[in-house]
Design a protein around this motif. Structure first.
Motif, PDB file in Angstrom:
ATOM      1  N   ALA A  93     -77.924 -41.478 -27.318  1.00 20.90           N
ATOM      2  CA  ALA A  93     -78.582 -40.474 -25.714  1.00 20.90           C
ATOM      3  C   ALA A  93     -77.938 -41.393 -25.148  1.00 20.90           C
ATOM      4  O   ALA A  93     -76.877 -40.638 -23.766  1.00 20.90           O
ATOM      5  N   TRP A  94     -77.987 -42.621 -24.529  1.00 19.98           N
ATOM      6  CA  TRP A  94     -76.657 -43.219 -23.294  1.00 19.98           C
ATOM      7  C   TRP A  94     -74.968 -42.826 -23.517  1.00 19.98           C
ATOM      8  O   TRP A  94     -74.335 -42.218 -22.366  1.00 19.98           O
ATOM      9  N   TRP A  95     -74.700 -43.063 -24.750  1.00 24.10           N
ATOM     10  CA  TRP A  95     -73.863 -42.470 -24.886  1.00 24.10           C
ATOM     11  C   TRP A  95     -73.270 -41.128 -24.340  1.00 24.10           C
ATOM     12  O   TRP A  95     -72.530 -41.238 -23.775  1.00 24.10           O
ATOM     13  N   LEU A  96     -74.306 -40.620 -24.832  1.00 27.99           N
ATOM     14  CA  LEU A  96     -73.870 -38.601 -24.029  1.00 27.99           C
ATOM     15  C   LEU A  96     -73.813 -38.877 -22.953  1.00 27.99           C
ATOM     16  O   LEU A  96     -73.581 -37.799 -22.309  1.00 27.99           O
ATOM     17  N   ILE A  97     -74.878 -39.049 -22.295  1.00 29.65           N
ATOM     18  CA  ILE A  97     -75.581 -38.786 -21.057  1.00 29.65           C
ATOM     19  C   ILE A  97     -75.064 -39.695 -19.603  1.00 29.65           C
ATOM     20  O   ILE A  97     -74.141 -39.363 -18.888  1.00 29.65           O
ATOM     21  N   SER A  98     -74.372 -41.013 -20.654  1.00 23.93           N
ATOM     22  CA  SER A  98     -73.590 -42.161 -19.456  1.00 23.93           C
ATOM     23  C   SER A  98     -72.647 -41.400 -18.610  1.00 23.93           C
ATOM     24  O   SER A  98     -72.460 -41.606 -17.381  1.00 23.93           O
ATOM     25  N   LEU A 117     -71.933 -38.261 -16.947  1.00 21.04           N
ATOM     26  CA  LEU A 117     -72.618 -37.704 -16.146  1.00 21.04           C
ATOM     27  C   LEU A 117     -72.407 -38.349 -14.837  1.00 21.04           C
ATOM     28  O   LEU A 117     -72.407 -38.143 -13.734  1.00 21.04           O
ATOM     29  N   PHE A 118     -72.932 -39.792 -14.994  1.00 19.89           N
ATOM     30  CA  PHE A 118     -72.972 -40.596 -14.087  1.00 19.89           C
ATOM     31  C   PHE A 118     -72.478 -41.723 -13.609  1.00 19.89           C
ATOM     32  O   PHE A 118     -71.968 -42.296 -12.780  1.00 19.89           O
ATOM     33  N   THR A 150     -69.103 -41.685 -13.953  1.00 16.21           N
ATOM     34  CA  THR A 150     -67.120 -41.253 -13.421  1.00 16.21           C
ATOM     35  C   THR A 150     -66.921 -41.619 -12.485  1.00 16.21           C
ATOM     36  O   THR A 150     -66.993 -41.849 -11.519  1.00 16.21           O
TER      37      THR A 150
END
Length: 76
Positions: free
Chosen positions: A20-25, A27-28, A30
């Motif tokens: 989940a961290w790998w997929l969502i990080s 987004l915030f 960058t």
């Protein structure tokens, strides 16, 4: 609950949180990098020879400059 069941649930939980961290990080987290070009090496002019101008008639435009190259960047 048995100890092995708790261990399996813990490992699966850590794996889910990691994915989940790998997929969502992105987004915030960058970052935009805006760096300048590196400085170019300045060549010192060659010492002028004591020959007459009639013997050598080459123009500076006839010799290609090492900085006059072109290319295309492609994604890796």
């Amino acid at each position: 609950m048995k100890t092995s069941t708790k261990l399996i649930i813990g490992v699966i939980g850590v794996a889910v949180i990691t994915v989940a961290w790998w997929l969502i990080s992105p987004l915030f987290l960058t970052e935009t990098v805006d760096e300048g070009l590196p400085p170019t090496a300045v060549e010192s002019p060659a010492p002028e020879e004591e020959e007459s101008d009639q013997e050598t008639s080459e123009t500076p435009e006839a010799q290609p400059s090492p900085t006059e190259v072109a290319g295309v960047f492609m994604d890796g």
